[in-house]
Enzyme design. Structure first.
Site, PDB file in Angstrom:
ATOM      1  N   LYS A 126      39.675  -0.165  19.666  1.00  0.00           N
ATOM      2  CA  LYS A 126      40.858   0.171  19.229  1.00  0.00           C
ATOM      3  C   LYS A 126      41.497  -1.363  19.248  1.00  0.00           C
ATOM      4  O   LYS A 126      41.259  -2.198  20.113  1.00  0.00           O
ATOM      5  CB  LYS A 126      41.812   1.168  19.923  1.00  0.00           C
ATOM      6  CG  LYS A 126      42.771   1.510  18.959  1.00  0.00           C
ATOM      7  CD  LYS A 126      42.289   2.720  18.188  1.00  0.00           C
ATOM      8  CE  LYS A 126      43.277   3.237  17.230  1.00  0.00           C
ATOM      9  NZ  LYS A 126      42.805   4.414  16.901  1.00  0.00           N
ATOM     10  N   ASP A 166      44.863   2.918  11.260  1.00  0.00           N
ATOM     11  CA  ASP A 166      45.663   4.067  12.270  1.00  0.00           C
ATOM     12  C   ASP A 166      47.250   3.895  11.831  1.00  0.00           C
ATOM     13  O   ASP A 166      47.334   3.351  10.705  1.00  0.00           O
ATOM     14  CB  ASP A 166      45.306   3.604  13.591  1.00  0.00           C
ATOM     15  CG  ASP A 166      45.790   4.547  14.717  1.00  0.00           C
ATOM     16  OD1 ASP A 166      44.968   5.513  14.784  1.00  0.00           O
ATOM     17  OD2 ASP A 166      46.905   4.456  15.310  1.00  0.00           O
TER      18      ASP A 166
END
Ligand code: NDP
Ligand code: 2IT
Length: 449
Positions: A126, A166
């Site tokens: 991430k 995201d």
């Protein structure tokens, strides 16, 4: 708790005392895999858990850019390359002012398990920045993305690490990031990012995949518990990528979506949410959800004050938190149960605080856990990567069918694991156990690395 697990948990708390979200995610997983760890005393000798919870690599960097007023602004950039056990690092980028190392580590940690559940060869990662895209011009967004990629490009690649979107990162941002990567590397490497535009290597259904996948999972979970989605009342927090396409698929299946929200407040429309209007406000105008009232003055707007989101006060059969972490507090969980909720579907990552999840499970509410239920996005990202490798595009129907199959398989893995350990429809633990079992086997097989 098993002694080895307890030691690992204490160790991670001691070493990362301020990383609350990361600790929350680790504690949830460690607690639920106890029945598996008990059967594998050899894990302690090879420090299997210690290695699984420690990122392989954390990269932080400076991201300066010049805003439209000519001022130079400096942000923090992150990429946590958490695990390459079963494939290249894979996971989204988040641009939001709240981003810090703890949040990126928790998201990266969750991603390893989620990606394992998809059954596809993708590791976990991430990244992101504390940059706030809200209110910025297109030019500012482009300059920021170019600066971010100028550093990130040295750490990623189609077989190394493949970022995607995201919160705050959608097709527009991916386009600017991709353009800068291509310019610096002087190579067309389609598979280095996913969520790309359809004209330059993107996959059909990727935009819809997380929301559609959430509803495919929900339909399967309800169906296997003899409940139909048709005619059910649904509330969905958020009005971003995940929320919008969850709403679309829920409507297609005959559910009645009555509320959606953004960070400032929620819209309650008893007549049913006008999704085309939400898309116009959020996807085209990038505006605020209260603008809904200009077209539908009969709807109600409830402002968000304090920690409990007003959307969870609304009576519903199915609640879909699709905004952000810890948006469902224990108070909200109590309210939802009091109002007769049947099922929770986690579109966002870790949207329920630990006590809320426990409260739902103790009250026999069906919980579709994030790692499983929102895995459709990253699954179709992996399908995008394979199309890029084949230099070929799949039609919408094929990808959508594949997504549905993947979500049903994930549900069955969660159910199977929950049955195997007599966990009584606890799919939260089921998801953790199914993913952990696969990852632990891979880790044990690959030696101490
Ligand atoms: P978007 O940026 O498209 O939308 C986010 C939505 O959530 C917006 O409506 C936003 O409101 C709201 N929101 C964001 N932060 C907060 C906050 N701190 N408090 C209250 N509301 C907030 O993001 P996505 O839809 O892509 O992501 C939503 C969630 O789903 C995240 O948890 C993400 O990690 C997860 N997810 C996303 C996937 C994807 O493919 N995109 C895949 C799997 C999970 P506002 O506009 O007012 O900020
Ligand atoms: O949380 C997630 O799974 C995502 N943001 C999507 C990641 C991806 O690589 O598609």
């Amino acid at each position: 708790m098993n002694k080895y697990l307890k030691n690992v948990l204490n160790g991670v708390k001691e070493k990362n005392p301020y990383e609350t979200e990361y600790l929350q995610a680790v504690e949830e997983v460690l607690t639920s895999i106890e029945p598996v760890v008990k059967n594998h005393p050899e894990y302690e000798r090879i420090a299997l858990l210690e290695r699984m919870i420690e990122p392989e690599r954390i990269i932080t960097f400076r991201v300066p850019y010049v805003n439209d007023k000519g001022q130079t602004v400096v942000h923090k950039g992150y990429r946590v390359q958490f695990s390459s056990l079963i494939g290249p690092y894979k996971g989204g980028l988040r641009f939001h002012p709240s981003v810090n190392q703890s949040i990126i580590k928790f998201l990266g940690f969750e991603q390893i398990f989620k990606n394992a559940l998809t059954g596809l060869p993708i590791g976990g990662a991430k990244g992101g920045s504390d940059f706030d895209p809200k209110g910025k011009s297109d030019d500012e967004i482009m300059r920021f993305c170019q600066s971010f990629m100028t550093e990130l490009q040295r750490h990623i690649g189609a077989d190394v690490d493949v970022p995607a979107g995201d919160i705050g990162v959608g097709e527009r941002e991916i386009g600017y990031l991709f353009g800068q990567y291509k310019r610096i590397k002087d190579v067309y490497e389609g598979g280095v990012l996913t969520g790309k535009g359809l004209s330059y290597g993107g996959s059909l259904v990727r935009k819809e995949a997380t929301g559609f996948g959430l509803i495919y999972f929900m339909k399967e979970m309800l169906g296997q518990n003899n409940i139909s989605l048709e005619g059910k009342t649904v509330t969905i927090s958020g009005a971003g990528n995940v929320a919008i396409y969850a709403c679309q698929k829920a409507l297609e299946y005959g559910a009645n979506v009555v509320a959606m929200s953004d960070s400032k407040g929620c819209i309650y429309d008893k007549n049913g949410i006008d999704l085309n209007l939400i898309k116009q406000i959020k996807e085209v105008e990038r505006g605020r959800i209260y603008e809904y009232l200009k077209v539908h003055p009969q709807a109600e707007y409830i402002e968000c004050n304090g920690t409990d989101s007003p959307i969870w006060e609304i009576k519903t059969d199915i609640a879909l938190p699709c905004a952000t972490q810890n948006e469902v507090t224990l108070n909200s969980a109590k309210k939802l149960v009091e109002n007769g909720v049947i099922a929770i579907g986690e579109g966002a990552n870790m949207p329920c605080v630990k006590e809320a999840t426990e409260y739902f499970l103790n009250n026999n509410i069906l919980v579709a856990p994030a790692k499983a239920a929102n895995a459709g996005g990253v699954a179709i990202s992996a399908v995008e990567m394979s199309q890029n490798s084949m230099r070929y595009y799949l039609p919408f129907e094929n990808v959508d069918k594949k997504l549905n199959e993947i979500m049903i398989n994930i549900f069955n893995s969660c159910k199977l694991a929950s049955n195997e350990y007599n966990l009584d429809n606890n799919y939260v633990a089921g998801a953790n156990i199914a993913a952990f079992t696969k990852l632990a086997n891979a880790m044990a097989a690959q030696g101490i690395v």
